[in-house]
Scaffold this active site. Sequence first.
Site, PDB file in Angstrom:
ATOM      1  N   ARG B  65       0.798  -1.245   0.000  1.00  0.00           N
ATOM      2  CA  ARG B  65       0.000   0.000   0.000  1.00  0.00           C
ATOM      3  C   ARG B  65       0.821   1.281   0.000  1.00  0.00           C
ATOM      4  O   ARG B  65       0.263   2.362   0.072  1.00  0.00           O
ATOM      5  CB  ARG B  65      -0.971   0.033   1.189  1.00  0.00           C
ATOM      6  CG  ARG B  65      -1.945  -1.131   1.241  1.00  0.00           C
ATOM      7  CD  ARG B  65      -2.941  -1.087   0.114  1.00  0.00           C
ATOM      8  NE  ARG B  65      -3.970  -2.125   0.240  1.00  0.00           N
ATOM      9  CZ  ARG B  65      -4.304  -2.957  -0.735  1.00  0.00           C
ATOM     10  NH1 ARG B  65      -3.724  -2.874  -1.918  1.00  0.00           N
ATOM     11  NH2 ARG B  65      -5.238  -3.863  -0.565  1.00  0.00           N
ATOM     12  N   ASP B 308      -1.260 -13.021  -0.801  1.00  0.00           N
ATOM     13  CA  ASP B 308      -2.152 -11.964  -1.310  1.00  0.00           C
ATOM     14  C   ASP B 308      -2.603 -11.059  -0.155  1.00  0.00           C
ATOM     15  O   ASP B 308      -3.764 -10.639  -0.089  1.00  0.00           O
ATOM     16  CB  ASP B 308      -3.363 -12.522  -2.069  1.00  0.00           C
ATOM     17  CG  ASP B 308      -4.064 -11.445  -2.910  1.00  0.00           C
ATOM     18  OD1 ASP B 308      -3.552 -10.309  -2.977  1.00  0.00           O
ATOM     19  OD2 ASP B 308      -5.125 -11.745  -3.488  1.00  0.00           O
TER      20      ASP B 308
END
Lengths: 310, 440
Positions: B65, B308
């Site tokens: 992120r 993931d």
Amino acid sequence: MIKHLLSMDQLSADDITLILDTAESLRQVTDRPIKKLPTLRGRTVCNLFYEASTRTRISFELAAKRLSADVINFSADAKSSVSKGESFKDTAWTLEAMGVDAIVVRHGSSGAPHQLSNWAKASVINAGDGAHEHPTQALLDLFSMREHFKDFSGLKVAIVGDIMHSRVARSNIKGLITMGAEVTVSGPPTLIPPQVASWGAKVSYDIEPILPGTDVCYLLRVQQERQSEQLFPSLREYAALWGLDARRMKMMPEQSLVMHPGPMNRGVEIGADVSESPRSIVLNQVANGLAVRMSLLYLMLGAPNQEAAA
Amino acid sequence: MSVYLIRGGRVVDPAAGTDRRTDVVVRDGVVSDVGDGLDAPDAEVLEAEGAVVAPGLVDLHCHLREPGREDEETIASASRAAAAGGYTSICAMPNTDPVADSAAIVEKVWAAGRAVGLVDVVPAGAISRGQQGLRLADIGEMARSAAQVRIFTDDGHGVQSSLFARRAMEYIVGFDGIYAEHCEDESLAAGGQMHEGERSAVLGLRGIPSEAEELMAARDIALARLTGCRLHLLHVSCARTVELVRRAKAEGIRVTAEATPHHFTLTDAALEGYDPNAKVQPPLRTESDRLAVIAGLADGTLDAVATDHAPHALEEKDQELTFAPPGMVGLELALGLTLTELVEPGHLDLMAALDRLSTGPARLLGLDDHGGPIEPGAPANLVVFDPAARWKVDPEAFHSKSRNTPLAGRPLRGRALHTLFKGRPTVQDGRMSDRELAAR
């Protein structure tokens, strides 16, 4: 009685019978000059509507008022919290802080009432969520069918139209099968989920062969956007293949009924002459909606030691 | 000068194919000695009695992120979460804001990872500029940059155009790179919230059919055959994709694949209460898909367990399911889930499980410093874990900045005790090492 009504899965045949019997008693109230009971005096019901709705909201509002509850109406646009506006959860907490006893929620997102029931202490009643369920619609439909046919056992109901996206169809199929009715669905193959068979319903893509054996033909509203999604070629073709017109209605037995949850697209799923025929009980459905919603609020919120209605 | 004696552990080394109880001495960043009854008077002792010593874990697939959504995760917080989960290397997906589609951005991510210094952060580069699927990203410059990008993906999206996918593979093959695909035909998956099947029909949620994954996997395998490019299929979720990979490998096509802990642990039943934390892409599928994914990991059709890891802010997950973004965190749960769901029931032995968690993905990415073997002279990237430790998933205790998981409260078996990165403990006795914390 259950704390929340989220899905018809939660109701047994006995529960449904109790709700319908209570509705029958309460309906007598609506025939009196003073149409009000004190049962829910001091209780607050909030109608939280994230989708435009006239009949369902008014029906719930009137039902609560007839039982002397205080009613708040809250309409909002469903938005992601990323966009501007208060989140669904914050709205739930705000209502909670105001001390509401029941939240009647309509939302375009399937499962929103489930989520709300995790956040709020109040009773949550699902007034329609996405393509999931609309349990009070199914209950009022069952009530309307029971008025004409004493027994659900062996009752043959055809549900015609967009089963895939219909919360009304899901709730009705569950309720009807719980009560022992036989359900056949019909409509464009693209709008009938292949899983319908596992719900206990039969499938006939062709409507005409099933009509002679149908006690109730329940027509679903055609959403215009399904056409633009290429789920069927045109409204004209829909009407030609699945619309119930006078000719097709004649194929049904004499005592059979035509139902529709409204609002109707006359000339598409239902012929104008059919909608106005005596076999159509669309307006009874609306009237019965009030009694059934009173019954639910009474059973879910009314104190058990209060004297029975009517 | 740092010396550690890892004493009394069961050393399971998939790279060497060995499994034995022995001691390991780590000196100045490398393994200096492996043997029984080792004595190193100057060493700090890391107790490993009853524990397993293995190559540090390698994650092929996580979302850090940063840049863009530092409120959800940063390279630093993800590095801490990774170390706590037993990882020594993680591959950062490029769907940041801005997208990692140029040398400048991948170098920034790579350098930030080095500065944090808890794991090797290996950036993946985008295939297309802005992950729009229209123009090639700066693939060659990313490959030649300091970050030495080897794996390219538009993860988050599949490459929709077959012609564009072909061109990208043809180009990437020249840099000995890997074309990694998020297999999803978006026209079939559009608006989907969960796996399409019995449950989605009942729940009234739009489904994503398995065929949306299967079709793109089949196309990519055909294009890998055509172009000779190395193909990696990300987060395989359904039985038919596993079978496609199995056949492609038998045919000699250069294809690898990974599966996530959530796809081998959960099914679409997790959506029954409309928990937005159970919404992932690709979606949780059926029990037979879950078993096929496990079988694929067991027979090596699937080369790696990849997390993931997809952190999301609370306010984004705490809303209507249909509005919530897909994804769940995984870095701190993958080891425990692998041991609990794959090893304990006997689907994979410990050696195979550690191969999928470490050696397999390290070889796939060409990370010579990771994945073992554990032998004198090898870089000391190691994990020591207690395979019997019982614990419960507690999102409040995560080192990640995000808590989005549907597994809160789930009992797990097996947890990292010590993680050594370049010879120094990033995690010691189950806690982030004080030394590393002081350095922050």
